[in-house]
Design a protein around this motif. Sequence first.
Motif, PDB file in Angstrom:
ATOM      1  N   ILE A 364      31.760  38.446  53.930  1.00 15.58           N
ATOM      2  CA  ILE A 364      33.135  38.856  53.657  1.00 15.58           C
ATOM      3  C   ILE A 364      33.634  38.245  52.349  1.00 15.58           C
ATOM      4  CG2 ILE A 364      35.528  38.687  54.467  1.00 15.58           C
ATOM      5  CD1 ILE A 364      33.795  40.677  56.040  1.00 15.58           C
ATOM      6  N   SER A 365      33.361  36.966  52.129  1.00  9.58           N
ATOM      7  CA  SER A 365      33.798  36.298  50.901  1.00  9.58           C
ATOM      8  C   SER A 365      33.165  36.935  49.676  1.00  9.58           C
ATOM      9  CB  SER A 365      33.456  34.804  50.953  1.00  9.58           C
ATOM     10  OG  SER A 365      34.099  34.177  52.038  1.00  9.58           O
ATOM     11  N   ASP A 366      31.905  37.287  49.795  1.00  9.71           N
ATOM     12  CA  ASP A 366      31.200  37.925  48.692  1.00  9.71           C
ATOM     13  C   ASP A 366      31.782  39.313  48.407  1.00  9.71           C
ATOM     14  OD1 ASP A 366      28.963  37.804  46.773  1.00  9.71           O
ATOM     15  OD2 ASP A 366      28.137  39.463  47.933  1.00  9.71           O
ATOM     16  N   PHE A 367      32.142  40.044  49.469  1.00  6.36           N
ATOM     17  CA  PHE A 367      32.695  41.389  49.307  1.00  6.36           C
ATOM     18  C   PHE A 367      34.048  41.362  48.598  1.00  6.36           C
ATOM     19  CE2 PHE A 367      35.207  45.007  50.861  1.00  6.36           C
ATOM     20  CZ  PHE A 367      34.358  46.064  50.543  1.00  6.36           C
ATOM     21  N   TYR A 368      34.871  40.341  48.909  1.00 11.10           N
ATOM     22  CA  TYR A 368      36.209  40.241  48.328  1.00 11.10           C
ATOM     23  C   TYR A 368      36.265  39.282  47.134  1.00 11.10           C
ATOM     24  CZ  TYR A 368      38.187  42.921  52.181  1.00 11.10           C
ATOM     25  OH  TYR A 368      38.507  43.918  53.087  1.00 11.10           O
ATOM     26  N   SER A 369      35.211  39.225  46.348  1.00  7.41           N
ATOM     27  CA  SER A 369      35.198  38.407  45.128  1.00  7.41           C
ATOM     28  C   SER A 369      34.792  39.276  43.948  1.00  7.41           C
ATOM     29  CB  SER A 369      34.238  37.231  45.274  1.00  7.41           C
ATOM     30  OG  SER A 369      32.901  37.676  45.393  1.00  7.41           O
ATOM     31  N   HIS A 375      38.634  35.313  44.269  1.00  3.04           N
ATOM     32  CA  HIS A 375      38.626  35.945  45.585  1.00  3.04           C
ATOM     33  C   HIS A 375      39.973  36.562  45.938  1.00  3.04           C
ATOM     34  CE1 HIS A 375      35.297  33.035  45.748  1.00  3.04           C
ATOM     35  NE2 HIS A 375      34.760  33.828  46.652  1.00  3.04           N
ATOM     36  N   GLN A 376      39.920  37.608  46.751  1.00  5.70           N
ATOM     37  CA  GLN A 376      41.123  38.180  47.346  1.00  5.70           C
ATOM     38  C   GLN A 376      41.354  37.473  48.685  1.00  5.70           C
ATOM     39  OE1 GLN A 376      40.989  42.547  47.453  1.00  5.70           O
ATOM     40  NE2 GLN A 376      39.472  42.504  45.799  1.00  5.70           N
ATOM     41  N   TRP A 377      41.935  36.291  48.600  1.00 12.11           N
ATOM     42  CA  TRP A 377      41.988  35.411  49.758  1.00 12.11           C
ATOM     43  C   TRP A 377      42.819  35.974  50.904  1.00 12.11           C
ATOM     44  CZ3 TRP A 377      38.416  32.114  50.484  1.00 12.11           C
ATOM     45  CH2 TRP A 377      37.821  31.444  49.407  1.00 12.11           C
ATOM     46  N   LYS A 378      43.868  36.733  50.576  1.00 12.85           N
ATOM     47  CA  LYS A 378      44.682  37.308  51.658  1.00 12.85           C
ATOM     48  C   LYS A 378      43.840  38.207  52.551  1.00 12.85           C
ATOM     49  CE  LYS A 378      48.925  39.873  52.603  1.00 12.85           C
ATOM     50  NZ  LYS A 378      50.128  40.529  52.015  1.00 12.85           N
ATOM     51  N   SER A 379      43.019  39.048  51.929  1.00 12.22           N
ATOM     52  CA  SER A 379      42.149  39.945  52.698  1.00 12.22           C
ATOM     53  C   SER A 379      41.108  39.164  53.486  1.00 12.22           C
ATOM     54  CB  SER A 379      41.450  40.927  51.756  1.00 12.22           C
ATOM     55  OG  SER A 379      42.390  41.734  51.072  1.00 12.22           O
ATOM     56  N   ILE A 380      40.576  38.109  52.873  1.00 18.90           N
ATOM     57  CA  ILE A 380      39.549  37.300  53.536  1.00 18.90           C
ATOM     58  C   ILE A 380      40.108  36.637  54.787  1.00 18.90           C
ATOM     59  CG2 ILE A 380      38.108  35.223  53.321  1.00 18.90           C
ATOM     60  CD1 ILE A 380      37.715  35.988  50.362  1.00 18.90           C
ATOM     61  N   TRP A 381      41.302  36.024  54.685  1.00 20.97           N
ATOM     62  CA  TRP A 381      41.846  35.265  55.819  1.00 20.97           C
ATOM     63  C   TRP A 381      42.372  36.154  56.935  1.00 20.97           C
ATOM     64  CZ3 TRP A 381      39.874  30.893  56.176  1.00 20.97           C
ATOM     65  CH2 TRP A 381      39.744  30.014  55.095  1.00 20.97           C
ATOM     66  N   LEU A 382      42.772  37.386  56.604  1.00 23.69           N
ATOM     67  CA  LEU A 382      43.253  38.281  57.653  1.00 23.69           C
ATOM     68  C   LEU A 382      42.128  38.691  58.603  1.00 23.69           C
ATOM     69  CD1 LEU A 382      45.755  40.599  55.727  1.00 23.69           C
ATOM     70  CD2 LEU A 382      46.293  38.838  57.433  1.00 23.69           C
ATOM     71  N   ILE A 383      40.895  38.665  58.135  1.00 30.37           N
ATOM     72  CA  ILE A 383      39.763  39.059  58.984  1.00 30.37           C
ATOM     73  C   ILE A 383      39.527  38.061  60.118  1.00 30.37           C
ATOM     74  CG2 ILE A 383      37.245  39.378  59.001  1.00 30.37           C
ATOM     75  CD1 ILE A 383      37.590  40.791  56.282  1.00 30.37           C
ATOM     76  N   PRO A 384      39.385  36.727  59.853  1.00 29.66           N
ATOM     77  CA  PRO A 384      39.241  35.808  60.995  1.00 29.66           C
ATOM     78  C   PRO A 384      40.478  35.764  61.877  1.00 29.66           C
ATOM     79  CG  PRO A 384      39.485  34.586  58.940  1.00 29.66           C
ATOM     80  CD  PRO A 384      39.254  36.028  58.571  1.00 29.66           C
ATOM     81  N   SER A 385      41.664  36.024  61.302  1.00 32.08           N
ATOM     82  CA  SER A 385      42.869  36.091  62.125  1.00 32.08           C
ATOM     83  C   SER A 385      42.757  37.250  63.101  1.00 32.08           C
ATOM     84  CB  SER A 385      44.104  36.275  61.235  1.00 32.08           C
ATOM     85  OG  SER A 385      45.281  36.354  62.022  1.00 32.08           O
ATOM     86  N   GLY A 386      42.287  38.405  62.606  1.00 28.16           N
ATOM     87  CA  GLY A 386      42.105  39.571  63.472  1.00 28.16           C
ATOM     88  C   GLY A 386      41.034  39.349  64.522  1.00 28.16           C
ATOM     89  N   ILE A 387      39.931  38.691  64.133  1.00 28.00           N
ATOM     90  CA  ILE A 387      38.863  38.396  65.093  1.00 28.00           C
ATOM     91  C   ILE A 387      39.397  37.501  66.216  1.00 28.00           C
ATOM     92  CG2 ILE A 387      36.637  37.228  65.418  1.00 28.00           C
ATOM     93  CD1 ILE A 387      35.928  38.067  62.554  1.00 28.00           C
TER      94      ILE A 387
END
Length: 406
Positions: A364-369, A375-387
Amino acid sequence: MKLNIRVRLSTMMFLEFFVWSAWYVTMGTYLGSNLGASDQEISLAFTTQSIGAIIAPFLVGLIADRYFPAQRILGIIHLIGAWLMYQLYQSEDFATFFPLILGYMILFMPTLALVNSISFNQMNNPEKEFSVVRVWGTIGWIAAGFLISAFAWDSKAGLESGMLKNTWLMASYLSLALGIFSMTLPNTPPRAGRADKFKLSEAIGLDALSLLKDKNFAIFFLSSILICIPLAFYYQNASPFLTEIGVENSTGKMAIGQMSEVLFMLALPIFFSRFGVKKTLIVAMLAWAFRYLFFALGDAESGVWLLLIGIALHGVCYDFFFVTGQIYTDAHAGEKYKSSAQGLITLATYGVGMLIGFWIAGMISDFYSDMHGNHQWKSIWLIPSGISVLVLLFFMTLFRDDKIKH
């Protein structure tokens, strides 16, 4: 337990977790800034913890439990670890770095069981005495974080000058000190005779697989594995995230998480006895979802308070889920499977769960960099929040509240 013994055991715990914290918290930042590692390479480096957790029962069961006193094994491991840490300090690329960190973690993860074994062997009443000793491990973790920020190794200037590599040198020196100190610890003889047959199924907890026939325990077991996926995002990405967005003294600020861990550890018995297993675990998973949401919405300026709250929620996330889970597992397993059940949970969470989590976090980090490493950190952190929310809904729907049997 005599004061002299308590002080020595507390010193052991302090050094054990100081050594770990000295490099682990900032490893993601170091690999990216000093060695130019990609997100997937950083993920690979963190998976060494899971590999070490999977191999640890073999080393402890085959060697420490059968042939040598635990304090000597602990000392030898940390002496070798000091040499490996120094080699890591001198590494100039990821290809050299990775086999060294892999070897180190295979050796280090068993020491977490060894320090507990050495402590329990000296205690008449572990339920009351162990927490007083173990809390010094958390203090050691906090102290390492504060020291790194006090030296400004994790500051913008420190990163630009390459000073963050000094964390490995500091860990090397402290590992050397702990290796020597361990040889003076109270004797903890092997628990099993050399002629006793080593049971692999018991060492890694496979004997306790029969507990999964109980639907409620199976739901808890699967939830434990799944919640380790968002947990891996925190360990792998929190330090690089805070550093990249410009939070000063980020390592020291991350130590707030361990401070909250101490506070919520004290609050857990009250909360647990009043609200029970299910509600305590639900609060933990809710805290996970909110912490990553706060990370997604926060920034280094007006939103820094959101980041600090997210860090402080570590105590709720970790204590309320993992410690409650250990208590629930112990009570559910009964006398026959007590040790095997704890081994199974450890293998499932720190081994399988976090191994999957580190892999997903890296992807995920690689995809949003971008090509510059931003990095697009907002998008990265929303994923573990959703999980975390999905795991929460799964758990709330299928787990029925269980009464702990005393």
